[in-house]
Write a protein that holds these residues in place. Sequence first.
Motif, PDB file in Angstrom:
ATOM      1  N   LEU A  24       0.821  -1.206   0.000  1.00 43.52           N
ATOM      2  CA  LEU A  24       0.000   0.000   0.000  1.00 43.52           C
ATOM      3  C   LEU A  24       0.858   1.261   0.000  1.00 43.52           C
ATOM      4  O   LEU A  24       0.489   2.272  -0.585  1.00 43.52           O
ATOM      5  N   LEU A  25       1.982   1.175   0.675  1.00 44.42           N
ATOM      6  CA  LEU A  25       2.818   2.369   0.845  1.00 44.42           C
ATOM      7  C   LEU A  25       4.294   1.982   0.853  1.00 44.42           C
ATOM      8  O   LEU A  25       4.676   0.985   1.470  1.00 44.42           O
ATOM      9  N   VAL A 103      15.210   2.785   1.047  1.00 43.72           N
ATOM     10  CA  VAL A 103      13.831   2.425   1.355  1.00 43.72           C
ATOM     11  C   VAL A 103      13.770   2.180   2.858  1.00 43.72           C
ATOM     12  O   VAL A 103      14.518   1.353   3.383  1.00 43.72           O
ATOM     13  N   GLU A 104      12.925   2.937   3.572  1.00 47.61           N
ATOM     14  CA  GLU A 104      12.847   2.803   5.029  1.00 47.61           C
ATOM     15  C   GLU A 104      11.892   1.687   5.432  1.00 47.61           C
ATOM     16  O   GLU A 104      12.201   0.867   6.287  1.00 47.61           O
ATOM     17  N   SER A 105      10.699   1.714   4.834  1.00 47.65           N
ATOM     18  CA  SER A 105       9.699   0.710   5.215  1.00 47.65           C
ATOM     19  C   SER A 105       8.651   0.598   4.114  1.00 47.65           C
ATOM     20  O   SER A 105       8.569   1.451   3.223  1.00 47.65           O
ATOM     21  N   ILE A 106       7.873  -0.449   4.213  1.00 48.70           N
ATOM     22  CA  ILE A 106       6.718  -0.591   3.332  1.00 48.70           C
ATOM     23  C   ILE A 106       5.519  -0.947   4.193  1.00 48.70           C
ATOM     24  O   ILE A 106       5.685  -1.463   5.301  1.00 48.70           O
ATOM     25  N   GLU A 107       4.339  -0.628   3.707  1.00 47.09           N
ATOM     26  CA  GLU A 107       3.134  -1.083   4.387  1.00 47.09           C
ATOM     27  C   GLU A 107       2.399  -2.032   3.465  1.00 47.09           C
ATOM     28  O   GLU A 107       2.138  -1.710   2.301  1.00 47.09           O
ATOM     29  N   VAL A 108       2.126  -3.211   3.987  1.00 46.42           N
ATOM     30  CA  VAL A 108       1.489  -4.246   3.162  1.00 46.42           C
ATOM     31  C   VAL A 108       0.115  -4.589   3.713  1.00 46.42           C
ATOM     32  O   VAL A 108      -0.182  -4.326   4.885  1.00 46.42           O
ATOM     33  N   GLU A 109      -0.702  -5.134   2.855  1.00 43.72           N
ATOM     34  CA  GLU A 109      -2.020  -5.588   3.266  1.00 43.72           C
ATOM     35  C   GLU A 109      -1.881  -7.035   3.700  1.00 43.72           C
ATOM     36  O   GLU A 109      -1.411  -7.875   2.920  1.00 43.72           O
TER      37      GLU A 109
ATOM     38  N   HIS B   2      -5.707  -6.123   7.163  1.00 43.93           N
ATOM     39  CA  HIS B   2      -5.165  -5.007   7.927  1.00 43.93           C
ATOM     40  C   HIS B   2      -3.783  -4.659   7.377  1.00 43.93           C
ATOM     41  O   HIS B   2      -3.162  -5.438   6.662  1.00 43.93           O
ATOM     42  N   ARG B   3      -3.378  -3.457   7.759  1.00 42.13           N
ATOM     43  CA  ARG B   3      -2.075  -2.974   7.265  1.00 42.13           C
ATOM     44  C   ARG B   3      -0.973  -3.385   8.214  1.00 42.13           C
ATOM     45  O   ARG B   3      -1.118  -3.300   9.421  1.00 42.13           O
ATOM     46  N   THR B   4       0.106  -3.822   7.645  1.00 43.86           N
ATOM     47  CA  THR B   4       1.277  -4.124   8.461  1.00 43.86           C
ATOM     48  C   THR B   4       2.455  -3.332   7.922  1.00 43.86           C
ATOM     49  O   THR B   4       2.663  -3.267   6.701  1.00 43.86           O
ATOM     50  N   LYS B   5       3.186  -2.732   8.842  1.00 41.39           N
ATOM     51  CA  LYS B   5       4.374  -1.988   8.422  1.00 41.39           C
ATOM     52  C   LYS B   5       5.576  -2.924   8.471  1.00 41.39           C
ATOM     53  O   LYS B   5       5.801  -3.609   9.475  1.00 41.39           O
ATOM     54  N   VAL B   6       6.311  -2.975   7.378  1.00 41.72           N
ATOM     55  CA  VAL B   6       7.500  -3.825   7.319  1.00 41.72           C
ATOM     56  C   VAL B   6       8.723  -2.920   7.264  1.00 41.72           C
ATOM     57  O   VAL B   6       8.859  -2.111   6.342  1.00 41.72           O
ATOM     58  N   ARG B   7       9.598  -3.053   8.256  1.00 46.95           N
ATOM     59  CA  ARG B   7      10.810  -2.246   8.259  1.00 46.95           C
ATOM     60  C   ARG B   7      11.771  -2.789   7.198  1.00 46.95           C
ATOM     61  O   ARG B   7      12.000  -3.991   7.122  1.00 46.95           O
ATOM     62  N   VAL B   8      12.325  -1.907   6.390  1.00 49.84           N
ATOM     63  CA  VAL B   8      13.206  -2.348   5.313  1.00 49.84           C
ATOM     64  C   VAL B   8      14.628  -1.833   5.541  1.00 49.84           C
ATOM     65  O   VAL B   8      15.586  -2.590   5.589  1.00 49.84           O
ATOM     66  N   ALA B   9      14.746  -0.498   5.709  1.00 46.49           N
ATOM     67  CA  ALA B   9      16.048   0.161   5.939  1.00 46.49           C
ATOM     68  C   ALA B   9      17.129  -0.367   4.997  1.00 46.49           C
ATOM     69  O   ALA B   9      18.168  -0.854   5.428  1.00 46.49           O
ATOM     70  N   SER B  10      16.843  -0.275   3.723  1.00 47.29           N
ATOM     71  CA  SER B  10      17.780  -0.808   2.736  1.00 47.29           C
ATOM     72  C   SER B  10      18.331   0.315   1.869  1.00 47.29           C
ATOM     73  O   SER B  10      17.575   1.047   1.235  1.00 47.29           O
TER      74      SER B  10
END
Lengths: 117, 227
Positions: A24-25, A103-109, B2-10
């Motif tokens: 999503l983001l 890329v810091e983070s992504i938001e997934v469904e 629902h939305r889940t935030k995934v930390r990437v820091a890449s």
Amino acid sequence: MHELSIGREILETAVHHAEGRPVLLVSVTIGALRQVVPDSLQFNFAILARGTVCEGARLQARLVPARLRCECGHEWELHELSFLCPRCGGGRTSVLDGEQLSVESIEVEEAPCTARR
Amino acid sequence: MHRTKVRVASDLLDANETIARANRADFDRAGVRVVNLMSAPGAGKTALLERVLIDGVGELRVGVLEGDVQGSLDADRLSALHVPVTQLNTDPGFGGECHLDANMVRSALGAMELGEVDLLVIENVGNLVCPAEFRVGEDARAMISSVTEGEDKPLKYPLMFRTCELVVVNKIDLLPHLDFSLERFLENLERVNPGVEHMLLSARTGKGVEGFARWLTAVAGGEAAHA
């Protein structure tokens, strides 16, 4: 024009971390010295994302100003393009901030537990 | 759902840097020093190489990796000089990339006889933007800015002008016919990359080209090597 190459790197990173979930983001950090044009990046990313889990995802860019430090001790934020020290005129300056490209983070469904009603 | 935030820091360039280091290690093992030569299209990368290879770079055995989006026009020009040239096209399989990255160079390593050269010049795709972002395993980076491009270019492409250890100003034989102010160009260059080495030359007439040959020799000797 490097927005296309950068957009592709962002997409690959996001797709990798999404692990198949719809994205999503996508949050990215971009330093001012990278000379990225945010609108152009959005545009390229949206096109590249078609047909991937990132299709339709919003790309949110946090822009970090460039900060420099001269060996005379002066530190300043870069507004006009000159790497010469505005205080002493010297050229022995180092970049403190503004070179990020990440890329810091992504938001997934995330699908809830798969129990059916 | 629902939305889940995934930390990437890449860091986006990390993957490229890793492959660039692997390339560098291979070059080091083979005892080859590498120059990444960049410029806008038509600034005279191939012309300068032709000129410098005709005259020779001392006793150095020089090879060229020729990066182009398409075709082998430049590689053909340089092959005529009997130096080992490897063509690397970014079009098939790479989607016509506008630059070389570490992985593309890596893919060409197998086709190169690294044992036969002391110095490898990688002629990047003509472009003042993207090549600046991608290291390929080089020891030093040089760029050419020709006087027909105008004196404002350092201010327009600071990333490129800042990333190089050497800025070559080419086509100086045309100065009498242009409004180009060399003084203003050098001022702009100094603002963007204070103290960077530069040289003035004409690949067409050969004037000043020996300076570039000396610089290549220094790089091959381990001087001007970039961290």
